[in-house]
Motif scaffolding. Structure first.
Motif, PDB file in Angstrom:
ATOM      1  N   ILE A  44       0.887  -1.163   0.000  1.00  0.00           N
ATOM      2  CA  ILE A  44       0.000   0.000   0.000  1.00  0.00           C
ATOM      3  C   ILE A  44       0.923   1.210   0.000  1.00  0.00           C
ATOM      4  CG2 ILE A  44      -1.756   1.298   1.243  1.00  0.00           C
ATOM      5  CD1 ILE A  44      -2.628  -1.416   2.469  1.00  0.00           C
ATOM      6  N   SER A  45       0.858   1.997  -1.052  1.00  0.00           N
ATOM      7  CA  SER A  45       1.729   3.155  -1.197  1.00  0.00           C
ATOM      8  C   SER A  45       1.422   4.214  -0.149  1.00  0.00           C
ATOM      9  CB  SER A  45       1.551   3.763  -2.587  1.00  0.00           C
ATOM     10  OG  SER A  45       2.239   4.987  -2.682  1.00  0.00           O
ATOM     11  N   ALA A  46       2.470   4.784   0.416  1.00  0.00           N
ATOM     12  CA  ALA A  46       2.293   5.877   1.375  1.00  0.00           C
ATOM     13  C   ALA A  46       1.903   7.160   0.648  1.00  0.00           C
ATOM     14  CB  ALA A  46       3.576   6.102   2.166  1.00  0.00           C
ATOM     15  N   SER A  89      -2.899  12.527   3.547  1.00  0.00           N
ATOM     16  CA  SER A  89      -4.194  12.281   2.886  1.00  0.00           C
ATOM     17  C   SER A  89      -4.048  11.230   1.788  1.00  0.00           C
ATOM     18  CB  SER A  89      -4.806  13.571   2.344  1.00  0.00           C
ATOM     19  OG  SER A  89      -3.961  14.178   1.407  1.00  0.00           O
ATOM     20  N   ASP A  90      -2.905  11.219   1.073  1.00  0.00           N
ATOM     21  CA  ASP A  90      -2.661  10.155   0.088  1.00  0.00           C
ATOM     22  C   ASP A  90      -2.658   8.800   0.777  1.00  0.00           C
ATOM     23  OD1 ASP A  90      -2.345  11.947  -1.993  1.00  0.00           O
ATOM     24  OD2 ASP A  90      -0.160  11.749  -2.101  1.00  0.00           O
ATOM     25  N   LEU A  91      -1.945   8.709   1.898  1.00  0.00           N
ATOM     26  CA  LEU A  91      -1.875   7.455   2.639  1.00  0.00           C
ATOM     27  C   LEU A  91      -3.259   7.026   3.104  1.00  0.00           C
ATOM     28  CD1 LEU A  91      -0.414   5.110   3.991  1.00  0.00           C
ATOM     29  CD2 LEU A  91       0.086   6.626   5.917  1.00  0.00           C
ATOM     30  N   GLN A  92      -4.032   7.946   3.641  1.00  0.00           N
ATOM     31  CA  GLN A  92      -5.382   7.621   4.108  1.00  0.00           C
ATOM     32  C   GLN A  92      -6.239   7.097   2.967  1.00  0.00           C
ATOM     33  OE1 GLN A  92      -6.197  11.492   5.774  1.00  0.00           O
ATOM     34  NE2 GLN A  92      -5.923  10.758   7.878  1.00  0.00           N
ATOM     35  N   CYS A  93      -6.181   7.743   1.807  1.00  0.00           N
ATOM     36  CA  CYS A  93      -6.949   7.297   0.644  1.00  0.00           C
ATOM     37  C   CYS A  93      -6.493   5.910   0.185  1.00  0.00           C
ATOM     38  CB  CYS A  93      -6.821   8.287  -0.506  1.00  0.00           C
ATOM     39  SG  CYS A  93      -7.715   9.819  -0.248  1.00  0.00           S
TER      40      CYS A  93
END
Length: 176
Positions: free
Chosen positions: A155-157, A162-166
């Motif tokens: 799972i890409s950081a 917000s990118d990580l959360q998405c």
């Protein structure tokens, strides 16, 4: 490369050349590297050293951060001979462990698509001292019979929280 039709767009040309180099035998890569060294100016020391973490940088990383290996040449392992794959796995592990004083037990496949993983990764990685391997395939991992510890998805950081959360939300909703 000889015999390869070149695309008109520079980006497509570059991608095609890189793809062929990643699949090239070791001896061809050595000749290309020698030719590039002969023809291109050397990067200034500051710029070259700023592109990668040094051994000193790696030694300062805390125990909460895992340090893994990625091979020595970034070539696609599924295109190499078995002996070349073993060399990539063992040498990179040995160099990083010597530089950091830490055990390297994670391997991340160069390029990392499913087809880039050697067919016998489940045999080669543990034989070379790696209890797990990571692809660049996106998604979540589910423990199930037949699941491999040598083909984990990631799972890409991303570039921000917000990118990580998405990405975490997307992975939690996706099928394994």
């Amino acid at each position: 490369p000889p015999g390869v039709a070149m695309e008109r767009e520079p980006e497509a040309q570059k991608n095609r050349i890189v793809s062929h180099l990643l699949a090239a035998p070791t001896e061809v890569l050595r000749r290309v590297e020698e030719e590039l060294d002969r023809r291109l100016p050397v990067l200034p020391g500051e710029l070259a050293s700023s592109l990668y973490m040094s051994a000193e940088d790696l030694r300062t990383v805390g125990p909460a951060i895992a340090i893994g290996s990625h091979g020595t040449s970034h070539r696609v392992l599924s295109r190499l001979s078995r002996a070349e794959v073993v060399e990539e796995l063992t040498q990179s592990k040995k160099v990083i462990e010597a530089a950091t004083g830490r055990v390297v037990d994670i391997f991340a496949y160069p390029i990392g698509r499913a087809g880039d993983v050697p067919a016998d990764a489940d045999i080669l990685l543990p034989a070379c001292g790696y209890p797990m391997g990571f692809t660049m395939e996106s998604g979540r991992n589910v423990a199930s019979p037949g699941a491999s510890r040598y083909r984990f998805r990631r799972i890409s950081a991303g570039r921000s929280i917000s990118d990580l959360q998405c990405n975490l939300l997307r992975a939690s909703l996706s099928k394994p």
